[in-house]
Design a protein around this motif. Structure first.
Motif, PDB file in Angstrom:
ATOM      1  N   ARG A   1      42.347  56.837  40.635  1.00  0.00           N
ATOM      2  CA  ARG A   1      41.732  55.679  41.275  1.00  0.00           C
ATOM      3  C   ARG A   1      42.004  54.405  40.486  1.00  0.00           C
ATOM      4  NH1 ARG A   1      35.598  55.972  43.295  1.00  0.00           N
ATOM      5  NH2 ARG A   1      36.674  57.381  44.704  1.00  0.00           N
ATOM      6  N   GLY A   2      41.927  54.495  39.158  1.00  0.00           N
ATOM      7  CA  GLY A   2      42.195  53.320  38.344  1.00  0.00           C
ATOM      8  C   GLY A   2      43.615  52.819  38.510  1.00  0.00           C
ATOM      9  N   THR A   3      44.568  53.748  38.619  1.00  0.00           N
ATOM     10  CA  THR A   3      45.963  53.361  38.810  1.00  0.00           C
ATOM     11  C   THR A   3      46.168  52.728  40.171  1.00  0.00           C
ATOM     12  OG1 THR A   3      46.698  55.153  37.361  1.00  0.00           O
ATOM     13  CG2 THR A   3      48.343  54.186  38.819  1.00  0.00           C
ATOM     14  N   VAL A   4      45.512  53.285  41.188  1.00  0.00           N
ATOM     15  CA  VAL A   4      45.616  52.718  42.541  1.00  0.00           C
ATOM     16  C   VAL A   4      45.104  51.284  42.551  1.00  0.00           C
ATOM     17  CG1 VAL A   4      44.729  52.862  44.901  1.00  0.00           C
ATOM     18  CG2 VAL A   4      45.493  54.936  43.737  1.00  0.00           C
ATOM     19  N   VAL A   5      43.963  51.063  41.924  1.00  0.00           N
ATOM     20  CA  VAL A   5      43.382  49.716  41.884  1.00  0.00           C
ATOM     21  C   VAL A   5      44.307  48.764  41.134  1.00  0.00           C
ATOM     22  CG1 VAL A   5      41.476  48.344  40.954  1.00  0.00           C
ATOM     23  CG2 VAL A   5      41.006  50.514  42.117  1.00  0.00           C
ATOM     24  N   LEU A   6      44.805  49.205  39.983  1.00  0.00           N
ATOM     25  CA  LEU A   6      45.706  48.371  39.194  1.00  0.00           C
ATOM     26  C   LEU A   6      46.952  48.000  39.992  1.00  0.00           C
ATOM     27  CD1 LEU A   6      46.654  47.113  36.497  1.00  0.00           C
ATOM     28  CD2 LEU A   6      47.566  49.368  35.892  1.00  0.00           C
ATOM     29  N   GLU A   7      47.591  48.983  40.614  1.00  0.00           N
ATOM     30  CA  GLU A   7      48.821  48.721  41.356  1.00  0.00           C
ATOM     31  C   GLU A   7      48.563  47.878  42.599  1.00  0.00           C
ATOM     32  OE1 GLU A   7      51.883  49.320  40.321  1.00  0.00           O
ATOM     33  OE2 GLU A   7      50.957  50.067  38.480  1.00  0.00           O
ATOM     34  N   ALA A   8      47.422  48.065  43.234  1.00  0.00           N
ATOM     35  CA  ALA A   8      47.100  47.276  44.426  1.00  0.00           C
ATOM     36  C   ALA A   8      46.940  45.800  44.086  1.00  0.00           C
ATOM     37  CB  ALA A   8      45.822  47.804  45.083  1.00  0.00           C
ATOM     38  N   ILE A   9      46.228  45.515  43.001  1.00  0.00           N
ATOM     39  CA  ILE A   9      46.032  44.115  42.601  1.00  0.00           C
ATOM     40  C   ILE A   9      47.351  43.515  42.140  1.00  0.00           C
ATOM     41  CG2 ILE A   9      44.843  42.566  41.013  1.00  0.00           C
ATOM     42  CD1 ILE A   9      42.512  44.564  40.977  1.00  0.00           C
ATOM     43  N   LYS A  10      48.134  44.282  41.372  1.00  0.00           N
ATOM     44  CA  LYS A  10      49.437  43.789  40.926  1.00  0.00           C
ATOM     45  C   LYS A  10      50.331  43.481  42.122  1.00  0.00           C
ATOM     46  CE  LYS A  10      51.574  45.778  37.467  1.00  0.00           C
ATOM     47  NZ  LYS A  10      52.364  46.769  36.678  1.00  0.00           N
TER      48      LYS A  10
ATOM     49  N   LEU B   1      39.684  35.691  40.668  1.00  0.00           N
ATOM     50  CA  LEU B   1      39.579  37.112  40.977  1.00  0.00           C
ATOM     51  C   LEU B   1      38.150  37.569  40.697  1.00  0.00           C
ATOM     52  CD1 LEU B   1      42.938  38.180  39.296  1.00  0.00           C
ATOM     53  CD2 LEU B   1      42.518  37.818  41.741  1.00  0.00           C
ATOM     54  N   VAL B   2      37.384  37.703  41.753  1.00  0.00           N
ATOM     55  CA  VAL B   2      35.969  38.077  41.637  1.00  0.00           C
ATOM     56  C   VAL B   2      35.848  39.586  41.740  1.00  0.00           C
ATOM     57  CG1 VAL B   2      33.665  37.757  42.586  1.00  0.00           C
ATOM     58  CG2 VAL B   2      35.327  35.875  42.671  1.00  0.00           C
ATOM     59  N   GLU B   3      35.296  40.207  40.732  1.00  0.00           N
ATOM     60  CA  GLU B   3      35.233  41.666  40.674  1.00  0.00           C
ATOM     61  C   GLU B   3      34.548  42.280  41.885  1.00  0.00           C
ATOM     62  OE1 GLU B   3      33.481  42.932  37.036  1.00  0.00           O
ATOM     63  OE2 GLU B   3      35.000  41.950  35.774  1.00  0.00           O
ATOM     64  N   THR B   4      33.424  41.697  42.290  1.00  0.00           N
ATOM     65  CA  THR B   4      32.682  42.275  43.409  1.00  0.00           C
ATOM     66  C   THR B   4      33.483  42.210  44.700  1.00  0.00           C
ATOM     67  OG1 THR B   4      31.565  40.128  43.690  1.00  0.00           O
ATOM     68  CG2 THR B   4      30.406  41.843  42.435  1.00  0.00           C
TER      69      THR B   4
ATOM     70  N   ALA C   1      36.383  44.748  44.477  1.00  0.00           N
ATOM     71  CA  ALA C   1      35.861  46.106  44.589  1.00  0.00           C
ATOM     72  C   ALA C   1      35.517  46.441  46.040  1.00  0.00           C
ATOM     73  CB  ALA C   1      34.624  46.266  43.701  1.00  0.00           C
ATOM     74  N   GLN C   2      34.929  45.486  46.750  1.00  0.00           N
ATOM     75  CA  GLN C   2      34.580  45.710  48.150  1.00  0.00           C
ATOM     76  C   GLN C   2      35.832  45.920  48.992  1.00  0.00           C
ATOM     77  OE1 GLN C   2      32.444  42.485  49.957  1.00  0.00           O
ATOM     78  NE2 GLN C   2      31.865  43.664  51.753  1.00  0.00           N
ATOM     79  N   GLN C   3      36.845  45.103  48.775  1.00  0.00           N
ATOM     80  CA  GLN C   3      38.079  45.224  49.537  1.00  0.00           C
ATOM     81  C   GLN C   3      38.781  46.552  49.271  1.00  0.00           C
ATOM     82  OE1 GLN C   3      39.537  43.263  51.870  1.00  0.00           O
ATOM     83  NE2 GLN C   3      37.652  42.093  51.878  1.00  0.00           N
ATOM     84  N   LEU C   4      38.729  47.015  48.035  1.00  0.00           N
ATOM     85  CA  LEU C   4      39.428  48.235  47.658  1.00  0.00           C
ATOM     86  C   LEU C   4      38.575  49.489  47.821  1.00  0.00           C
ATOM     87  CD1 LEU C   4      41.171  46.766  44.503  1.00  0.00           C
ATOM     88  CD2 LEU C   4      42.332  47.574  46.556  1.00  0.00           C
ATOM     89  N   GLY C   5      37.297  49.305  48.126  1.00  0.00           N
ATOM     90  CA  GLY C   5      36.422  50.457  48.342  1.00  0.00           C
ATOM     91  C   GLY C   5      36.102  51.227  47.080  1.00  0.00           C
ATOM     92  N   VAL C   6      35.950  50.514  45.960  1.00  0.00           N
ATOM     93  CA  VAL C   6      35.651  51.153  44.682  1.00  0.00           C
ATOM     94  C   VAL C   6      34.511  50.401  44.008  1.00  0.00           C
ATOM     95  CG1 VAL C   6      38.022  51.961  44.368  1.00  0.00           C
ATOM     96  CG2 VAL C   6      37.350  49.728  43.455  1.00  0.00           C
TER      97      VAL C   6
ATOM     98  N   LYS D   1      32.925  48.313  40.625  1.00  0.00           N
ATOM     99  CA  LYS D   1      33.492  47.215  39.841  1.00  0.00           C
ATOM    100  C   LYS D   1      34.213  47.697  38.580  1.00  0.00           C
ATOM    101  CE  LYS D   1      29.880  44.605  39.247  1.00  0.00           C
ATOM    102  NZ  LYS D   1      29.096  43.420  38.807  1.00  0.00           N
ATOM    103  N   THR D   2      33.875  48.893  38.119  1.00  0.00           N
ATOM    104  CA  THR D   2      34.441  49.362  36.846  1.00  0.00           C
ATOM    105  C   THR D   2      35.962  49.460  36.854  1.00  0.00           C
ATOM    106  OG1 THR D   2      32.409  50.559  36.291  1.00  0.00           O
ATOM    107  CG2 THR D   2      34.423  51.211  35.140  1.00  0.00           C
ATOM    108  N   PRO D   3      36.595  50.151  37.829  1.00  0.00           N
ATOM    109  CA  PRO D   3      38.062  50.190  37.807  1.00  0.00           C
ATOM    110  C   PRO D   3      38.698  48.823  38.036  1.00  0.00           C
ATOM    111  CG  PRO D   3      37.221  51.192  39.816  1.00  0.00           C
ATOM    112  CD  PRO D   3      36.046  50.989  38.910  1.00  0.00           C
ATOM    113  N   VAL D   4      38.025  47.953  38.769  1.00  0.00           N
ATOM    114  CA  VAL D   4      38.531  46.596  38.975  1.00  0.00           C
ATOM    115  C   VAL D   4      38.507  45.838  37.657  1.00  0.00           C
ATOM    116  CG1 VAL D   4      38.100  44.376  40.089  1.00  0.00           C
ATOM    117  CG2 VAL D   4      37.883  46.487  41.403  1.00  0.00           C
ATOM    118  N   ARG D   5      37.402  45.943  36.944  1.00  0.00           N
ATOM    119  CA  ARG D   5      37.278  45.258  35.654  1.00  0.00           C
ATOM    120  C   ARG D   5      38.362  45.727  34.682  1.00  0.00           C
ATOM    121  NH1 ARG D   5      32.437  46.770  34.472  1.00  0.00           N
ATOM    122  NH2 ARG D   5      31.512  45.072  35.680  1.00  0.00           N
TER     123      ARG D   5
END
Length: 218
Positions: free
Chosen positions: A16-25, A39-42, A45-50, A52-56
């Motif tokens: 999940r962390g890799t997915v979030v990282l690659e999606a934002i990149k 880049l607002v964490e909340t 996180a809402q857009q990615l369905g996760v 805030k921790t993996p986004v942060r």
């Protein structure tokens, strides 16, 4: 934040962390999250369905890679790309990368990953995929140089190079010319001509900067 920002996110990765990282990149490199965008964490996180921790954690990683800037007062924002950043990044590449490529060729390192990266660049669906494939092409040419410190230094420039390329292509789409140059560099490297490969690489890097300048800069 509109949902199309992350329409191109990868879906085959298990972490999940890799997915979030690659999606934002991916969103940064396609311009869906443009330079200067907060880049607002909340919201992310809402857009990615996760949570805030993996986004942060992703934002911290992207800051370390030079794609995001962190401020105590403004929080995280997409890094602004300008001519000064391009000059700094490409100046350092010119100092180090031709020598690394020379050593890779002289050592007879495997160049198959470079050929595969070229194929991925040709088949890329958007600027982000093409820029990342080009980044992998260059790494494949210097990774076999035999000096891990030299490799890690060049690795530290990879994401910033991808960001600069994506921004430049928005104004001056020169990827076809660059792809032709990549093929010539690989041809020389596969032939074992270290000096020619290094010189072609040097001309390739300088040519990109010159084309951007001629097009009015970033």
């Amino acid at each position: 934040m509109a949902s199309p920002v992350f329409s191109g996110q990868p879906r085959s990765l298990s972490s999940r962390g890799t997915v979030v990282l690659e999606a934002i990149k991916h969103a940064i490199l396609t311009g869906a999250l443009p330079p200067g965008r907060q880049l607002v964490e909340t919201e992310l996180a809402q857009q990615l369905g996760v949570s805030k921790t993996p986004v942060r954690e992703a934002l911290k990683t992207l800051a370390g890679a030079g794609l995001v800037t962190m401020s105590e007062y403004k929080g995280a924002t997409v890094r602004t790309v300008d001519d000064a950043l391009m000059e700094w990044v490409y100046d350092l590449r010119l100092l180090l990368e031709p020598e690394a490529v020379t050593r890779t060729v002289e050592r007879g390192a495997d160049l198959a990953p470079a050929a595969e990266a070229l194929r991925r660049a040709d088949a890329a669906a958007d600027r982000a995929e093409r820029s990342l494939a080009n980044r992998d092409f260059h790494r494949a040419l210097y990774a076999g140089c035999g000096n891990p410190l030299l490799v890690s230094t060049l690795d530290s420039l990879r994401d910033q190079t991808a960001l600069i390329s994506a921004a430049a292509w928005e104004r001056v789409p020169t990827w076809e010319a660059e792809a032709d140059e990549h093929r010539e560099i690989l041809r020389a490297a596969e032939a074992g001509s270290a000096a020619e490969a290094a010189e072609l690489l040097r001309a390739h890097v300088c040519g990109f900067v010159e084309r951007v300048r001629a097009g009015g800069g970033l």
